[in-house]
Design a protein around this motif. Structure first.
Motif, mmCIF file in Angstrom:
data_model
loop_
_atom_site.group_PDB
_atom_site.id
_atom_site.type_symbol
_atom_site.label_atom_id
_atom_site.label_comp_id
_atom_site.label_asym_id
_atom_site.label_seq_id
_atom_site.Cartn_x
_atom_site.Cartn_y
_atom_site.Cartn_z
ATOM 1 N N MET A 1 0.842 -1.202 0.000
ATOM 2 C CA MET A 1 0.000 0.000 0.000
ATOM 3 C C MET A 1 0.875 1.249 0.000
ATOM 4 S SD MET A 1 -2.895 1.150 2.750
ATOM 5 C CE MET A 1 -3.715 2.733 2.580
ATOM 6 N N SER A 2 0.608 2.187 -0.906
ATOM 7 C CA SER A 2 1.398 3.413 -1.015
ATOM 8 C C SER A 2 0.711 4.547 -0.259
ATOM 9 C CB SER A 2 1.572 3.805 -2.483
ATOM 10 O OG SER A 2 2.216 2.767 -3.190
ATOM 11 N N GLU A 3 1.515 5.301 0.509
ATOM 12 C CA GLU A 3 0.943 6.366 1.332
ATOM 13 C C GLU A 3 1.945 7.508 1.499
ATOM 14 O OE1 GLU A 3 -0.664 6.985 5.927
ATOM 15 O OE2 GLU A 3 -0.315 4.958 5.134
ATOM 16 N N PHE A 4 1.453 8.733 1.491
ATOM 17 C CA PHE A 4 2.204 9.972 1.712
ATOM 18 C C PHE A 4 3.305 10.155 0.665
ATOM 19 C CE2 PHE A 4 4.838 13.153 3.848
ATOM 20 C CZ PHE A 4 3.858 13.997 4.363
ATOM 21 N N ASN A 5 2.876 10.667 -0.492
ATOM 22 C CA ASN A 5 3.835 10.933 -1.555
ATOM 23 C C ASN A 5 4.449 12.316 -1.380
ATOM 24 O OD1 ASN A 5 4.769 11.821 -4.394
ATOM 25 N ND2 ASN A 5 4.396 9.623 -4.596
ATOM 26 N N LEU A 6 5.766 12.361 -1.367
ATOM 27 C CA LEU A 6 6.503 13.596 -1.069
ATOM 28 C C LEU A 6 6.348 14.657 -2.159
ATOM 29 C CD1 LEU A 6 7.727 11.585 0.986
ATOM 30 C CD2 LEU A 6 9.926 12.674 0.587
ATOM 31 N N LEU A 7 5.911 14.245 -3.340
ATOM 32 C CA LEU A 7 5.736 15.224 -4.411
ATOM 33 C C LEU A 7 4.551 16.137 -4.139
ATOM 34 C CD1 LEU A 7 6.369 13.116 -7.650
ATOM 35 C CD2 LEU A 7 8.011 14.178 -6.093
ATOM 36 N N ASP A 8 3.495 15.578 -3.524
ATOM 37 C CA ASP A 8 2.241 16.324 -3.347
ATOM 38 C C ASP A 8 1.977 16.733 -1.907
ATOM 39 O OD1 ASP A 8 1.716 15.724 -6.102
ATOM 40 O OD2 ASP A 8 1.031 13.745 -5.459
ATOM 41 N N GLU A 9 2.313 15.861 -0.964
ATOM 42 C CA GLU A 9 2.015 16.129 0.444
ATOM 43 C C GLU A 9 2.961 17.207 0.996
ATOM 44 O OE1 GLU A 9 -0.424 14.799 2.029
ATOM 45 O OE2 GLU A 9 -0.943 12.943 0.985
ATOM 46 N N GLY A 10 2.420 18.071 1.835
ATOM 47 C CA GLY A 10 3.250 19.117 2.430
ATOM 48 C C GLY A 10 4.168 18.569 3.510
ATOM 49 N N TRP A 11 5.477 18.708 3.320
ATOM 50 C CA TRP A 11 6.442 18.257 4.336
ATOM 51 C C TRP A 11 7.654 19.187 4.435
ATOM 52 C CZ3 TRP A 11 11.518 16.849 3.117
ATOM 53 C CH2 TRP A 11 11.803 16.691 1.758
ATOM 54 N N ILE A 12 7.910 19.988 3.400
ATOM 55 C CA ILE A 12 9.017 20.941 3.421
ATOM 56 C C ILE A 12 8.511 22.229 4.058
ATOM 57 C CG2 ILE A 12 10.743 22.168 2.055
ATOM 58 C CD1 ILE A 12 10.117 20.119 -0.224
ATOM 59 N N SER A 13 9.084 22.612 5.186
ATOM 60 C CA SER A 13 8.642 23.807 5.896
ATOM 61 C C SER A 13 9.424 25.022 5.400
ATOM 62 C CB SER A 13 8.847 23.629 7.405
ATOM 63 O OG SER A 13 8.354 24.746 8.111
ATOM 64 N N VAL A 14 8.712 26.018 4.890
ATOM 65 C CA VAL A 14 9.357 27.200 4.316
ATOM 66 C C VAL A 14 8.767 28.472 4.909
ATOM 67 C CG1 VAL A 14 9.933 26.091 2.127
ATOM 68 C CG2 VAL A 14 7.712 27.228 2.371
ATOM 69 N N VAL A 15 9.562 29.557 4.872
ATOM 70 C CA VAL A 15 9.121 30.892 5.262
ATOM 71 C C VAL A 15 8.671 31.611 3.998
ATOM 72 C CG1 VAL A 15 9.777 33.085 6.331
ATOM 73 C CG2 VAL A 15 10.759 30.943 7.183
ATOM 74 N N THR A 16 7.460 32.161 4.029
ATOM 75 C CA THR A 16 6.888 32.729 2.807
ATOM 76 C C THR A 16 6.961 34.248 2.721
ATOM 77 O OG1 THR A 16 4.681 32.775 3.814
ATOM 78 C CG2 THR A 16 5.300 30.783 2.585
ATOM 79 N N ASP A 17 7.264 34.922 3.848
ATOM 80 C CA ASP A 17 7.336 36.384 3.814
ATOM 81 C C ASP A 17 8.248 36.877 4.924
ATOM 82 O OD1 ASP A 17 5.836 36.420 6.231
ATOM 83 O OD2 ASP A 17 3.965 36.408 5.110
ATOM 84 N N TYR A 18 8.457 38.194 4.949
ATOM 85 C CA TYR A 18 9.360 38.774 5.943
ATOM 86 C C TYR A 18 8.722 38.881 7.330
ATOM 87 C CZ TYR A 18 12.539 39.905 2.138
ATOM 88 O OH TYR A 18 13.398 39.817 1.073
ATOM 89 N N LYS A 19 7.451 38.524 7.445
ATOM 90 C CA LYS A 19 6.798 38.466 8.745
ATOM 91 C C LYS A 19 7.102 37.140 9.457
ATOM 92 C CE LYS A 19 2.881 41.339 7.261
ATOM 93 N NZ LYS A 19 1.413 41.374 7.054
ATOM 94 N N GLY A 20 7.673 36.187 8.730
ATOM 95 C CA GLY A 20 7.986 34.893 9.323
ATOM 96 C C GLY A 20 6.887 33.860 9.154
ATOM 97 N N THR A 21 5.931 34.103 8.264
ATOM 98 C CA THR A 21 4.858 33.138 8.003
ATOM 99 C C THR A 21 5.438 31.857 7.416
ATOM 100 O OG1 THR A 21 3.394 34.998 7.500
ATOM 101 C CG2 THR A 21 2.636 32.799 6.856
ATOM 102 N N THR A 22 5.016 30.723 7.926
ATOM 103 C CA THR A 22 5.536 29.442 7.443
ATOM 104 C C THR A 22 4.452 28.626 6.759
ATOM 105 O OG1 THR A 22 5.144 28.320 9.560
ATOM 106 C CG2 THR A 22 7.299 29.365 9.248
#
Length: 590
Positions: A1-22
């Protein structure tokens, strides 16, 4: 059984703006929008670095085969799964290097990653499931350990080794029954401490492969048809073995491009087939380490396995865990494929000649203290150090980069507390050097002048300030180091090193602020003298603080015997000697 594909599922945590939103993103979204992200926001800096290297492996693989427009290079033969079939022929290497360099420039000018990255990832979708019966990500299959004969330092081993989730989670780092008092996860409930969401588990799995320690002892004696494997040293994660440095900006796209060394500075690695771990089956990956484990390409190095790992669905007395077995160690000597480290020439106990080894990070030394061996090794006669390849690469691409860009050189790593390389703490440090200054290699240029200042400061602190702190400790303990016992010397040295470390710490931020403030067109003499005055004040203030902290006894002083002579010393005498030496340091007369 295949589960949690890294291409689509969110797992890389990034900062999106200078306010520190992740935000959590999958691999496809990450490469599509990397130019909109500011930084990684994972659990630790070492984890961020391990994830960055994993993602860099994708880029090295794709752009070693395709240009920025998604067209394959003419000299390559690719199969239906977008793999390079064989190494580049020697007669094509020069053209291949030119094509790679053009690809890098086109990517930089484009400002974002092209669609070919997405196309490649889709071609390998089946290799990016965290849980899968055939190709579990960064793992072996469930029945792998049944196909092995295992052993440990106690003899034959019936079962695989194990490591708890609460151990690989470096925000806890608990082993066995030991409880981390100040962990970032509260309570004693093992179910709470071993709870990792799939996004966290993915990041910590990548981090574990990169930074695993060696307290576990289970190894492989036989695997399928590979019999009587010779005893080997266990592999601690490669990134655990190096003092890593890399470039950072306020754009993840630009950060990746600065660290994407498409044209390796060492020609022997040009044209090699990039073979990231996911392009091999679990069996092929294990065979690689047991048969050979000689790595010749960055995609393989950045996705290096230190363990055969399987994420168990079971629980033991310590909670959820990985099944693991150590793989053979990578040879560090003369392994000059690695670009993100400083190299030093060292002779090991089992070797008759000096060879190049990566320098591991010293937790008590800021990055600026290695200024010369980072920036100047290619310009001076040095048999003991060589310039990091990433510095050479940066100079190669510097003409393509705006000097207005905010670029930092960062060091990251771990400090090991024991012979088993158990992590004690993370190491994270940065310096910012103006772009023009970073490649000013003139004989009387900025780099040499700054390095002279750094070396003079280190010389003063390691000699003159050490004499002062030695006097302080003698006045405090009533002991001369020369007359002390072995155990007393250890105590004395610890106190001296602590005092020297404190003044280095107080110089650290002001010096880095001064370094980042340099304008290439400024008067060198004036700017360097400004820094010296600042350092003199810091040392003088710190030495006064140390003197006053030791109270009346230090001012009364002590008498001591040295070579049958009776001598006298107190803190005022020692301070005045230091003040005179500081005057000489400020004048440049050491």
């Amino acid at each position: 059984m295949s589960e949690f594909n890294l291409l689509d599922e969110g797992w890389i945590s990034v900062v999106t703006d200078y306010k520190g939103t992740t935000k959590l993103v999958g691999m496809k979204e990450f490469f599509r929008d990397a130019h909109n992200y500011k930084a990684f926001a994972g659990d630790t800096k070492t984890q961020d670095f391990a994830v960055m290297r994993f993602l860099l492996a994708v880029l090295h693989t794709v752009f070693s085969r395709y240009d920025a427009n998604g067209n394959p290079y003419e000299m390559l033969e690719l199969n239906k799964r977008m793999q390079q079939v064989e190494e580049v022929y020697e007669e094509d290497e020069s053209d291949y290097k030119d094509d790679l360099m053009k690809t890098w420039k086109d990517l930089w000018n484009c400002g974002k990653f092209p669609e070919i990255v997405d196309v490649y990832l889709e071609a390998w979708r089946d290799r990016f499931y965290l849980f899968d019966d055939k190709y579990p990500f960064y793992q072996v299959t469930k029945d792998f350990f049944n196909d092995c004969e295992l052993y440990s330092n106690k003899g034959a081993a019936k079962d695989a080794g194990s490591i708890s989730f609460k151990t690989i989670n470096r925000k806890i780092s608990e082993t066995g029954d030991n409880t981390a008092i100040f962990s970032m996860v509260g309570g004693n409930d093992s179910e709470l401490k071993d709870k990792l969401d799939n996004n966290q588990l993915t990041r910590w799995l990548i981090n574990y492969m990169a930074y695993s320690a060696t307290p576990d002892k289970t190894k492989i004696k036989r695997y399928l048809d590979i019999n009587d494997i010779e005893k080997y040293d266990g592999h601690k994660g490669w990134q655990n073995s190096i003092g890593a440095i890399h470039y950072k900006t306020d754009s993840l796209f630009m950060t990746f491009l600065l660290n994407l060394i498409l044209v390796h500075p060492d020609d022997k690695f040009i044209g090699k087939v990039q073979t990231p771990a996911w392009e091999l089956t679990p069996e092929e990956n294990i065979r690689f380490y047991l048969d050979n484990n000689s790595i010749n390409n960055l995609a393989r190095l950045y996705t290096d396995y230190s363990r055969a790992v399987y994420i168990s669905n079971e629980r033991n007395q310590f909670g959820r865990f990985f099944n693991i077995a150590q793989l053979p160690i990578l040879d560090k000597k003369n392994n000059l494929l690695e670009c993100m480290t400083i190299w030093e020439k060292t002779k090991k106990k089992d070797d008759n000649e000096e060879k190049w080894y990566p320098m591991e990070n010293n937790p008590y030394e800021s990055l600026w203290r290695n200024f010369g061996i980072i920036y100047l090794n290619n310009t001076v006669e040095s048999k003991d150090f060589r310039s990091p390849y990433i510095i050479d690469w940066f100079r190669k691409i510097s003409k393509e980069i705006s000097d207005e860009r905010y670029i930092k050189l960062s060091s990251v790593g771990i400090n090991s507390a024991t012979a088993s390389n158990l992590m004690k703490n993370d190491i994270d440090d940065e310096i910012y050097v103006n772009l023009e200054i970073s490649y000013d290699l003139a004989k009387n240029g900025w780099l040499r002048r700054i390095n002279n200042l750094v070396e003079d400061t280190k010389k003063f602190l390691n000699e003159e300030y050490m004499k002062y702190t030695t006097d302080v400790v003698a006045l405090d303990t009533g002991l001369l180091r020369s007359n002390a016992t072995k155990n007393q010397k250890k105590l004395i040295d610890a106190k001296i090193n602590s005092l020297i470390g404190e003044v280095y710490f107080k110089i650290d931020k002001p010096f880095k602020d001064w370094l980042s403030s340099i304008d290439y067109k400024e008067d060198k003499e004036k700017k360097l003298y400004e820094c010296k005055k600042m350092i003199v004040k810091i040392i003088k203030d710190e030495s006064k603080r140390v003197a006053l902290a030791h109270g009346d006894r230090a001012f009364v002083g002590i008498k001591f015997k040295l070579n049958n002579d009776v001598l006298y010393n107190n803190i005022a005498i020692s301070f005045n000697k230091l003040a005179l030496k500081l005057t000489n340091y400020e004048k440049g007369d050491l």
